[in-house]
Design a protein around this motif. Structure first.
Motif, mmCIF file in Angstrom:
data_model
loop_
_atom_site.group_PDB
_atom_site.id
_atom_site.type_symbol
_atom_site.label_atom_id
_atom_site.label_comp_id
_atom_site.label_asym_id
_atom_site.label_seq_id
_atom_site.Cartn_x
_atom_site.Cartn_y
_atom_site.Cartn_z
ATOM 1 N N LEU A 1 -35.524 -8.659 -45.559
ATOM 2 C CA LEU A 1 -34.209 -9.297 -45.480
ATOM 3 C C LEU A 1 -33.720 -9.394 -44.039
ATOM 4 O O LEU A 1 -33.098 -10.397 -43.658
ATOM 5 C CB LEU A 1 -33.203 -8.527 -46.330
ATOM 6 N N SER A 2 -33.985 -8.377 -43.238
ATOM 7 C CA SER A 2 -33.544 -8.434 -41.840
ATOM 8 C C SER A 2 -34.336 -9.478 -41.051
ATOM 9 O O SER A 2 -33.791 -10.135 -40.160
ATOM 10 C CB SER A 2 -33.680 -7.060 -41.185
ATOM 11 N N PHE A 3 -35.624 -9.661 -41.380
ATOM 12 C CA PHE A 3 -36.410 -10.700 -40.729
ATOM 13 C C PHE A 3 -35.962 -12.086 -41.195
ATOM 14 O O PHE A 3 -35.975 -13.048 -40.430
ATOM 15 C CB PHE A 3 -37.904 -10.502 -41.040
ATOM 16 N N TRP A 4 -35.619 -12.172 -42.478
ATOM 17 C CA TRP A 4 -35.224 -13.455 -43.061
ATOM 18 C C TRP A 4 -33.831 -13.872 -42.623
ATOM 19 O O TRP A 4 -33.474 -15.050 -42.662
ATOM 20 C CB TRP A 4 -35.282 -13.321 -44.585
ATOM 21 N N ILE B 1 -29.582 -4.960 -39.889
ATOM 22 C CA ILE B 1 -29.119 -6.220 -39.298
ATOM 23 C C ILE B 1 -28.144 -5.947 -38.152
ATOM 24 O O ILE B 1 -28.236 -6.565 -37.075
ATOM 25 C CB ILE B 1 -28.474 -7.101 -40.379
ATOM 26 N N LEU B 2 -27.214 -5.028 -38.372
ATOM 27 C CA LEU B 2 -26.245 -4.720 -37.312
ATOM 28 C C LEU B 2 -26.935 -4.122 -36.093
ATOM 29 O O LEU B 2 -26.539 -4.411 -34.954
ATOM 30 C CB LEU B 2 -25.189 -3.743 -37.842
ATOM 31 N N ASN B 3 -27.957 -3.310 -36.309
ATOM 32 C CA ASN B 3 -28.656 -2.730 -35.165
ATOM 33 C C ASN B 3 -29.428 -3.792 -34.402
ATOM 34 O O ASN B 3 -29.567 -3.707 -33.172
ATOM 35 C CB ASN B 3 -29.613 -1.633 -35.635
ATOM 36 N N GLY B 4 -29.938 -4.801 -35.103
ATOM 37 C CA GLY B 4 -30.569 -5.919 -34.406
ATOM 38 C C GLY B 4 -29.589 -6.637 -33.505
ATOM 39 O O GLY B 4 -29.901 -6.962 -32.346
ATOM 40 N N GLY C 1 -35.042 -13.805 -33.035
ATOM 41 C CA GLY C 1 -36.388 -13.614 -32.512
ATOM 42 C C GLY C 1 -36.773 -12.162 -32.332
ATOM 43 O O GLY C 1 -36.260 -11.255 -33.005
ATOM 44 N N ALA C 2 -37.679 -11.932 -31.380
ATOM 45 C CA ALA C 2 -38.265 -10.607 -31.170
ATOM 46 C C ALA C 2 -37.230 -9.536 -30.824
ATOM 47 O O ALA C 2 -37.316 -8.419 -31.357
ATOM 48 C CB ALA C 2 -39.335 -10.685 -30.092
ATOM 49 N N PRO C 3 -36.253 -9.795 -29.943
ATOM 50 C CA PRO C 3 -35.268 -8.734 -29.643
ATOM 51 C C PRO C 3 -34.494 -8.291 -30.883
ATOM 52 O O PRO C 3 -34.304 -7.094 -31.111
ATOM 53 C CB PRO C 3 -34.336 -9.385 -28.611
ATOM 54 N N PHE C 4 -34.071 -9.273 -31.701
ATOM 55 C CA PHE C 4 -33.329 -8.932 -32.907
ATOM 56 C C PHE C 4 -34.203 -8.159 -33.888
ATOM 57 O O PHE C 4 -33.788 -7.143 -34.453
ATOM 58 C CB PHE C 4 -32.788 -10.204 -33.572
ATOM 59 N N GLN C 5 -35.424 -8.619 -34.079
ATOM 60 C CA GLN C 5 -36.328 -7.953 -35.012
ATOM 61 C C GLN C 5 -36.709 -6.556 -34.531
ATOM 62 O O GLN C 5 -36.858 -5.633 -35.332
ATOM 63 C CB GLN C 5 -37.568 -8.816 -35.223
ATOM 64 N N SER C 6 -36.832 -6.387 -33.219
ATOM 65 C CA SER C 6 -37.140 -5.060 -32.677
ATOM 66 C C SER C 6 -35.999 -4.085 -32.949
ATOM 67 O O SER C 6 -36.224 -2.933 -33.322
ATOM 68 C CB SER C 6 -37.398 -5.151 -31.171
ATOM 69 N N GLY C 7 -34.771 -4.572 -32.757
ATOM 70 C CA GLY C 7 -33.623 -3.712 -33.034
ATOM 71 C C GLY C 7 -33.516 -3.338 -34.489
ATOM 72 O O GLY C 7 -33.175 -2.204 -34.837
ATOM 73 N N SER C 8 -33.824 -4.294 -35.379
ATOM 74 C CA SER C 8 -33.771 -4.004 -36.814
ATOM 75 C C SER C 8 -34.841 -3.005 -37.212
ATOM 76 O O SER C 8 -34.572 -2.029 -37.923
ATOM 77 C CB SER C 8 -33.947 -5.298 -37.612
ATOM 78 N N LEU C 9 -36.064 -3.234 -36.737
ATOM 79 C CA LEU C 9 -37.173 -2.371 -37.140
ATOM 80 C C LEU C 9 -37.105 -1.000 -36.482
ATOM 81 O O LEU C 9 -37.816 -0.088 -36.901
ATOM 82 C CB LEU C 9 -38.502 -3.042 -36.806
ATOM 83 N N ALA C 10 -36.272 -0.857 -35.443
ATOM 84 C CA ALA C 10 -36.135 0.462 -34.823
ATOM 85 C C ALA C 10 -35.633 1.489 -35.832
ATOM 86 O O ALA C 10 -35.947 2.681 -35.733
ATOM 87 C CB ALA C 10 -35.186 0.388 -33.623
#
Length: 572
Positions: A156-159, A415-418, A431-440
């Motif tokens: 969901l965070s990637f989508w 999502i908020l962390n992204g 993109g990558a910065p947002f996804q990196s923050g989410s997956l952290a």
């Protein structure tokens, strides 16, 4: 999400249609408040509600709703500053107000996201295994549930996207989860009410703030103190200290700095302008305060009823005359502390274990009963008591509610962390910065299963870091709201401005005072870490504030010198 221009036209047309038409238009327009509600309705909120119901009964209904009401005024202030400046809180603080506060808030919000996310995986996995799917009631099964949570929330965070059809679908999905959670809790409450002993008057009285909880023991434990005898003062002091700590902890931790940091990002992500300010306030009231208060009241009531029913049916309390070794570890430690207090800690420690047990066994049955009642009720015990005493259907309903609560909190926090990571890095929120923050936050999924001391080393320090910065932040928002330099002609005035300032002042006074009290009295051994932290933050924030003022002053002086040099050269 909906087109901001279309939203603006809808809201503008509603202004001329009266209060009823405006309310209908506001209810049809989606806002970010439901995101904050789902983040706040977390495992910590559930544990706090269960504790309030156990220790205060119906008298504790007021704590969380009133804390969020006060927090909502500060969120209103943040939304007005954001929509007026069209800058995120981080950028505005860093460039215009206090860069030290900007970085403190960003770091505290990031750590809080991680600390809030961690217990969601553990609680969701425990409930799924022990209550809903017994086949998963093992360490491997619970890890599997946590992995499924992680995969679904990661998808969901990637989508997720800030605009477009996908974002609208996620918005509908999260709003549906929020109101389904409310319906499930209301349904359980209806199943329990026929067997509960509660009057409308006591319910309404429980919704009113009661400051006596800081000085007087709740009536819940009064019957157990009547026959204690000479040791009554000891038990009263112990009960009062636990009661005071619970109320202060729950009240002060309701509004997290991660929610404050996230709100401007959600508002700007929708493309909202100053004209959306009225709806932003309404959305925080209807989408955050109302569902949050409804869920907290239901949970606290259910906990209070479970405590009543456990006394009536004996489903969770053993015979007080049973040997202490059959009690829980916590109850046994409470009784040991009671004996040590009477004869002295040194003398108690010098006794052989068998002699210690003899002294504990000799205690009155009323004291043993109090020791059994004092430990915090866990989620499984709470659900089991309600299910056995009222209706077996309660188990799947509450289990589903807790799964919704934990999973939705994970999704929102990812999502908020992204967004937070993108904001701090100065990158586009995709993109990558947002996804990196989410997956952290994926690291939070394994922490509870491989690290037994995660509460001691992560949850507790994060909690006090959040409390330490909160009073400074709330005061800064109040000052920013009334700053002509930042707000200009849009500085709040009239009755609306008076009410907003009054609410913000009360928020700072009560939330700031309780937060400061909790931090100020926190120590690591003999070292006053809380006081040291408050002084350190205060010095850093003052340094950041005046450094930025000096920098701006130097820029103005340099600009004046450049202009004067230009005029001088023209004359020559």
């Amino acid at each position: 999400m909906a087109n901001p221009l279309q939203e603006l036209r809808t809201l503008e047309s509603a202004e001329s249609s009266g209060i009823f038409g405006k309310t209908i238009a506001y209810l049809k327009t989606k806002g970010p408040a439901s995101w904050l509600a789902l983040a706040a309705l977390s495992a910590g909120c559930l544990i706090g509600s269960i504790g309030l119901g156990q220790r205060l009964g119906i008298e504790g209904l007021w704590v969380q709703p009133w804390a969020m009401l006060l927090g909502m005024f500060s969120l209103w202030i943040v939304s007005q500053i954001t929509l007026n400046s069209q800058q995120s809180l981080f950028v505005l603080l860093r460039k215009e107000w206090n860069p030290s506060l900007a970085w403190w808030l960003a770091v505290a919000a990031m750590i809080t996201n991680f600390a809030w996310c961690m217990p969601q995986f553990r609680l969701g996995a425990d409930v799924a295994g022990s209550l809903l799917l017994p086949a998963l009631d093992s360490k491997g099964g619970k890890i599997l549930v946590a992995c499924l949570f992680l995969l679904a929330s990661g998808f969901l965070s990637f989508w997720y996207d800030r605009t477009g059809q996908r974002s609208s679908l996620i918005q509908y999905f999260l709003q549906s989860m929020l109101w389904l959670l409310c319906l499930l809790l209301l349904g359980v409450l209806l199943l329990v009410l026929p067997k509960a002993e509660v009057s409308l008057g006591s319910f309404l009285a429980g919704l009113l703030p009661n400051l006596s909880h800081f000085q007087e023991i709740s009536s819940v434990y009064s019957p157990y103190l009547e026959n204690i005898g000479s040791m009554r003062s000891y038990w009263e002091e112990l009960l009062l200290s636990k009661q005071r700590e619970l109320v202060l902890t729950t009240f002060s931790s309701t509004l997290g700095v991660n929610l404050i940091f996230a709100l401007p990002l959600l508002l700007l992500g929708r493309g909202w302008k100053q004209a959306h300010g009225g709806f932003a306030k309404f959305n925080l009231f209807s989408g955050l305060l109302l569902p949050f208060a409804l869920c907290c009241v239901c949970l606290t009531l259910l906990s209070a009823f479970a405590h009543q029913l456990s006394q009536t049916h004996g489903s969770t309390i053993k015979d007080p005359s049973s040997p202490p070794l059959e009690m829980s570890t916590e109850a046994h430690e409470i009784l040991a502390s009671r004996v040590a207090w009477e004869i002295g800690s040194d003398q108690f420690d010098s006794l052989a274990p068998l002699q210690q047990e003899e002294l504990i066994l000799a205690l009155a049955s009323e004291e043993k009963l109090l020791a059994l009642l004092l430990p915090n009720t866990n989620v499984e015990q709470w659900i089991e008591t309600l299910s056995i005493s009222c209706n077996p259907l309660i188990t799947p309903l509450l289990g589903a509610a807790i799964l919704i609560m934990t999973f939705s909190t994970i999704v929102v926090l990812m999502i908020l962390n992204g967004h937070l990571v993108c904001e701090v890095w100065g990158k586009a929120h995709k993109g990558a910065p947002f996804q990196s923050g989410s997956l952290a936050l994926a690291l939070a999924s394994v922490g509870p299963f491989v690290w037994s001391q995660q509460e001691e080393w992560i949850a507790d320090p994060t909690y006090f870091l959040n409390l330490a910065i909160l009073p400074f932040a709330l005061l800064s928002f109040l000052l920013m709201l009334n700053s002509r330099e930042l707000m200009g002609r849009r500085k709040p005035a009239g009755v609306g401005g008076i009410l907003l300032n009054a609410g913000g002042s009360l928020s700072f006074l009560f939330l700031g005072a309780t937060s400061s009290y909790m931090v100020w009295n926190h120590c690591w051994g003999d070292f006053p870490v809380g006081r040291t932290l408050i002084f350190a933050i205060g010095v850093l924030l003052l340094t950041g504030y005046f450094s930025l003022r000096n920098f701006k002053l130097n820029q103005r002086i340099s600009g004046l010198e450049a202009r004067m040099n230009g005029l001088f050269q023209r004359k020559n």
